[in-house]
Design a protein around this motif. Sequence first.
Motif, PDB file in Angstrom:
ATOM      1  N   ALA A   1     -24.815 -62.890  44.781  1.00 20.07           N
ATOM      2  CA  ALA A   1     -23.635 -62.616  43.959  1.00 20.07           C
ATOM      3  C   ALA A   1     -23.932 -61.499  42.966  1.00 20.07           C
ATOM      4  N   ASP A   2     -22.927 -60.711  42.686  1.00 20.12           N
ATOM      5  CA  ASP A   2     -23.080 -59.615  41.736  1.00 20.12           C
ATOM      6  C   ASP A   2     -23.263 -60.163  40.325  1.00 20.12           C
ATOM      7  N   SER A   3     -24.155 -59.536  39.557  1.00 20.94           N
ATOM      8  CA  SER A   3     -24.438 -60.003  38.197  1.00 20.94           C
ATOM      9  C   SER A   3     -23.195 -59.950  37.310  1.00 20.94           C
ATOM     10  N   ALA A   4     -22.316 -58.984  37.560  1.00 19.21           N
ATOM     11  CA  ALA A   4     -21.093 -58.886  36.767  1.00 19.21           C
ATOM     12  C   ALA A   4     -20.199 -60.099  37.004  1.00 19.21           C
ATOM     13  N   ASP A   5     -20.160 -60.597  38.246  1.00 17.59           N
ATOM     14  CA  ASP A   5     -19.363 -61.788  38.553  1.00 17.59           C
ATOM     15  C   ASP A   5     -19.971 -63.026  37.903  1.00 17.59           C
ATOM     16  N   ILE A   6     -21.308 -63.094  37.887  1.00 13.33           N
ATOM     17  CA  ILE A   6     -21.975 -64.230  37.232  1.00 13.33           C
ATOM     18  C   ILE A   6     -21.687 -64.201  35.729  1.00 13.33           C
TER      19      ILE A   6
ATOM     20  N   PRO B   1      -7.967 -68.173  27.848  1.00  9.07           N
ATOM     21  CA  PRO B   1      -8.747 -68.575  26.676  1.00  9.07           C
ATOM     22  C   PRO B   1      -9.276 -67.375  25.906  1.00  9.07           C
ATOM     23  N   THR B   2      -9.354 -67.519  24.600  1.00  8.21           N
ATOM     24  CA  THR B   2      -9.953 -66.492  23.748  1.00  8.21           C
ATOM     25  C   THR B   2     -11.460 -66.726  23.703  1.00  8.21           C
ATOM     26  N   ASN B   3     -12.251 -65.738  24.131  1.00 10.54           N
ATOM     27  CA  ASN B   3     -13.703 -65.946  24.179  1.00 10.54           C
ATOM     28  C   ASN B   3     -14.494 -64.858  23.460  1.00 10.54           C
ATOM     29  N   ASN B   4     -13.809 -63.965  22.764  1.00 11.20           N
ATOM     30  CA  ASN B   4     -14.528 -62.872  22.099  1.00 11.20           C
ATOM     31  C   ASN B   4     -14.189 -62.735  20.624  1.00 11.20           C
ATOM     32  N   GLU B   5     -13.511 -63.718  20.073  1.00 12.09           N
ATOM     33  CA  GLU B   5     -13.121 -63.636  18.666  1.00 12.09           C
ATOM     34  C   GLU B   5     -14.338 -63.630  17.753  1.00 12.09           C
ATOM     35  N   PHE B   6     -15.384 -64.313  18.187  1.00  9.95           N
ATOM     36  CA  PHE B   6     -16.621 -64.402  17.411  1.00  9.95           C
ATOM     37  C   PHE B   6     -17.715 -63.540  18.019  1.00  9.95           C
ATOM     38  N   GLY B   7     -17.335 -62.639  18.926  1.00 13.79           N
ATOM     39  CA  GLY B   7     -18.303 -61.806  19.623  1.00 13.79           C
ATOM     40  C   GLY B   7     -18.695 -62.408  20.960  1.00 13.79           C
ATOM     41  N   ILE B   8     -19.476 -61.660  21.731  1.00 11.64           N
ATOM     42  CA  ILE B   8     -19.882 -62.122  23.059  1.00 11.64           C
ATOM     43  C   ILE B   8     -21.402 -62.261  23.179  1.00 11.64           C
ATOM     44  N   GLU B   9     -22.091 -62.291  22.046  1.00 16.28           N
ATOM     45  CA  GLU B   9     -23.552 -62.415  22.061  1.00 16.28           C
ATOM     46  C   GLU B   9     -24.012 -63.771  22.586  1.00 16.28           C
ATOM     47  N   GLY B  10     -23.131 -64.765  22.537  1.00 19.38           N
ATOM     48  CA  GLY B  10     -23.543 -66.105  22.933  1.00 19.38           C
ATOM     49  C   GLY B  10     -23.632 -66.321  24.424  1.00 19.38           C
ATOM     50  N   TYR B  11     -22.978 -65.484  25.216  1.00 22.32           N
ATOM     51  CA  TYR B  11     -22.967 -65.681  26.654  1.00 22.32           C
ATOM     52  C   TYR B  11     -24.203 -65.056  27.299  1.00 22.32           C
ATOM     53  N   CYS B  12     -24.803 -65.766  28.250  1.00 30.15           N
ATOM     54  CA  CYS B  12     -25.973 -65.247  28.949  1.00 30.15           C
ATOM     55  C   CYS B  12     -25.594 -64.013  29.770  1.00 30.15           C
ATOM     56  N   ASP B  13     -26.571 -63.157  29.990  1.00 26.07           N
ATOM     57  CA  ASP B  13     -26.367 -61.908  30.717  1.00 26.07           C
ATOM     58  C   ASP B  13     -27.294 -61.892  31.929  1.00 26.07           C
ATOM     59  N   ALA B  14     -26.712 -61.872  33.131  1.00 26.82           N
ATOM     60  CA  ALA B  14     -27.495 -61.947  34.361  1.00 26.82           C
ATOM     61  C   ALA B  14     -27.880 -60.585  34.921  1.00 26.82           C
ATOM     62  N   SER B  15     -27.539 -59.513  34.233  1.00 26.01           N
ATOM     63  CA  SER B  15     -27.851 -58.187  34.743  1.00 26.01           C
ATOM     64  C   SER B  15     -29.347 -57.917  34.692  1.00 26.01           C
ATOM     65  N   GLU B  16     -29.797 -56.956  35.494  1.00 28.99           N
ATOM     66  CA  GLU B  16     -31.226 -56.634  35.571  1.00 28.99           C
ATOM     67  C   GLU B  16     -31.758 -56.077  34.257  1.00 28.99           C
ATOM     68  N   GLN B  17     -30.883 -55.474  33.469  1.00 27.09           N
ATOM     69  CA  GLN B  17     -31.320 -54.885  32.205  1.00 27.09           C
ATOM     70  C   GLN B  17     -31.571 -55.957  31.134  1.00 27.09           C
ATOM     71  N   ALA B  18     -31.046 -57.157  31.369  1.00 28.44           N
ATOM     72  CA  ALA B  18     -31.206 -58.219  30.373  1.00 28.44           C
ATOM     73  C   ALA B  18     -32.660 -58.677  30.334  1.00 28.44           C
ATOM     74  N   THR B  19     -33.233 -58.714  29.138  1.00 23.62           N
ATOM     75  CA  THR B  19     -34.642 -59.077  29.009  1.00 23.62           C
ATOM     76  C   THR B  19     -34.871 -60.322  28.163  1.00 23.62           C
ATOM     77  N   ASN B  20     -33.906 -60.714  27.373  1.00 27.51           N
ATOM     78  CA  ASN B  20     -34.138 -61.830  26.443  1.00 27.51           C
ATOM     79  C   ASN B  20     -33.175 -62.990  26.667  1.00 27.51           C
TER      80      ASN B  20
END
Length: 254
Positions: free
Chosen positions: A195-200, A116-135
Motif C-alpha cells: 500500500a502507498d504510504s500516502a494512503d496509510i 470529521p475535523t482532524n487538523n484544528e490542533f495540528g497534524i503532528e499527532g498522526y503517525c507518518d508512514a513515508s520513507e522520510q519519516a524517522t521518528n
Amino acid sequence: MMSKQRGATLIVVLFLLLAIIVLGTLAVRQSLVSLNIATNSQAQQLLIQNSDSAFFNVERVDNIIQSLSSSGMFGYISGATDKDKELVFCYRGSETSFFDISRASIIYWKPGGTAPTNNEFGIEGYCDASEQATNFFTSGRRAVMTQVAVKFSSISENDPFFGAQFGTDDQAVKFDRSKPVKVFAVSVMPTLTNADSADINTCFRNHMSEVTIPEGTSVALNAVSRQTVTECLSELNVPFTSHVTEYVIVQDFV
C-alpha cells in the motif's frame, strides 16, 4: 536389442528426473509456506509487543501524574465541552517523553459537518508512514509504528453531569467525578505491505474508536468519513493489530 535397452534406460532416467523435479518443487513450496508462517508469526508478535508497550507507558506512575494535568493525555480532554473529542498521538520510541501535548492532535465531528475535523490542533499527532519519516517508530529497528488515541467512554457521553465537579459548597475543595476513559493502540508494519504510504497516512487521520457524530449530521453522506483507522487499514491489506483498554479515573485521598 541393445538399442531398445538404451531407449528404456533413457525413459527411466527421464521419469526419475521428473520425479526429482516434482519433489524438489514441493519441498521449495513447503519451505516458502513455513517461512511465510514464521514471518507472519514474528510480525504479529512484534505488533502485539509494541501495542503492549504503549499501554505500559500509559500505566507508569510518573506518566499518570502528567497525564492527569491540564496538558496531559487525560486532563486535556476531560472537560464537559471536550467529551466527544479524541486525542491522538504517535508513540515515538526514540523520544524520552511518552506524551507531549505539542505533538498531539484532536479529531472530532462538528455539528452539521460533513467530515470529521482532524487538523484544528495540528497534524503532528498522526503517525507518518513515508520513507522520510524517522521518528515515528517505536524502536530503533524502524519496523513498527503505533498510534494511540484517548477518548472518554460512551458511558460518559450520555452523562449530563460529565465534567462537573462536586463538593460541599463554593468555598470547599471540589472533586472530579469518576470518569471511564478508553485508550486505543493501533500498531502497523508499513514494510510488509504494498500500500502507498500516502494512503496509510490517510488512514491514520481517521477516528481510532467509535465515532461520535452530532445530531443533525447526514450519516448517509459520510460513510467514508465515518471509517475508523482499522477499517481503512483493512481495505488496504496493511498488517496491523488493534487493542483497547478502558480505565476509570478517580480521585482517591488517604
